[in-house]
Design a protein around this motif. Sequence first.
Motif, PDB file in Angstrom:
ATOM      1  N   VAL A 159      12.710  34.817 -37.542  1.00 15.45           N
ATOM      2  CA  VAL A 159      11.340  35.263 -37.303  1.00 15.45           C
ATOM      3  C   VAL A 159      10.975  36.376 -38.287  1.00 15.45           C
ATOM      4  N   ARG A 160      11.911  37.286 -38.536  1.00 16.29           N
ATOM      5  CA  ARG A 160      11.649  38.389 -39.465  1.00 16.29           C
ATOM      6  C   ARG A 160      11.426  37.888 -40.892  1.00 16.29           C
ATOM      7  N   ALA A 161      12.056  36.788 -41.259  1.00 14.33           N
ATOM      8  CA  ALA A 161      11.870  36.236 -42.601  1.00 14.33           C
ATOM      9  C   ALA A 161      10.409  35.859 -42.838  1.00 14.33           C
ATOM     10  N   VAL A 162       9.706  35.480 -41.794  1.00 12.25           N
ATOM     11  CA  VAL A 162       8.297  35.078 -41.905  1.00 12.25           C
ATOM     12  C   VAL A 162       7.364  36.232 -41.546  1.00 12.25           C
ATOM     13  N   GLU A 164       5.271  42.465 -39.137  1.00 15.79           N
ATOM     14  CA  GLU A 164       5.046  42.494 -37.696  1.00 15.79           C
ATOM     15  C   GLU A 164       6.305  42.945 -36.945  1.00 15.79           C
ATOM     16  N   ILE A 165       7.460  42.420 -37.363  1.00 11.73           N
ATOM     17  CA  ILE A 165       8.729  42.790 -36.718  1.00 11.73           C
ATOM     18  C   ILE A 165       9.020  44.267 -36.944  1.00 11.73           C
ATOM     19  N   ASP A 166       8.895  44.717 -38.182  1.00 12.11           N
ATOM     20  CA  ASP A 166       9.171  46.115 -38.487  1.00 12.11           C
ATOM     21  C   ASP A 166       8.236  47.049 -37.715  1.00 12.11           C
ATOM     22  N   ILE A 216      11.959  41.871 -26.731  1.00 11.85           N
ATOM     23  CA  ILE A 216      10.502  41.915 -26.620  1.00 11.85           C
ATOM     24  C   ILE A 216       9.861  41.582 -27.968  1.00 11.85           C
ATOM     25  N   THR A 217      10.438  42.112 -29.036  1.00 11.65           N
ATOM     26  CA  THR A 217       9.917  41.835 -30.380  1.00 11.65           C
ATOM     27  C   THR A 217       9.960  40.338 -30.670  1.00 11.65           C
ATOM     28  N   LEU A 218      11.052  39.697 -30.314  1.00 16.37           N
ATOM     29  CA  LEU A 218      11.163  38.250 -30.524  1.00 16.37           C
ATOM     30  C   LEU A 218      10.132  37.512 -29.688  1.00 16.37           C
ATOM     31  N   LEU A 219       9.977  37.886 -28.439  1.00 19.51           N
ATOM     32  CA  LEU A 219       8.993  37.230 -27.576  1.00 19.51           C
ATOM     33  C   LEU A 219       7.574  37.418 -28.103  1.00 19.51           C
ATOM     34  N   ARG A 220       7.276  38.578 -28.654  1.00 19.48           N
ATOM     35  CA  ARG A 220       5.941  38.856 -29.181  1.00 19.48           C
ATOM     36  C   ARG A 220       5.633  38.091 -30.468  1.00 19.48           C
ATOM     37  N   ASN A 221       6.677  37.730 -31.228  1.00 19.75           N
ATOM     38  CA  ASN A 221       6.446  37.180 -32.567  1.00 19.75           C
ATOM     39  C   ASN A 221       6.965  35.777 -32.819  1.00 19.75           C
TER      40      ASN A 221
END
Length: 77
Positions: free
Chosen positions: A5-8, A12-14, A25-30
């Motif tokens: 997810v962070r690769a794309v 947003e992740i940062d 939560i970050t994964l669920l949000r993104n």
Amino acid sequence: HCLAVRAVCQREIDCDRGNGYSWKITLLRNYWKSKVKQEWLSGKYSNIPSQHSLPEKSMYPMDVDTWGEILEAELER
């Protein structure tokens, strides 16, 4: 999953991590945002004849910067 997810969605992740969200939560949000964003960035929707041709899950709430990335990628094609 988080790294994919962070690769794309690096920005947003940062941002979420900087705001104190856990990785879960970050994964669920993104997660879905990254799927839709990747399809847009890859050009999957570059030559659609109308809005009715878009698949149901081709849209997701995204911020201005994300749409800017997508439009820049489209201009480079």
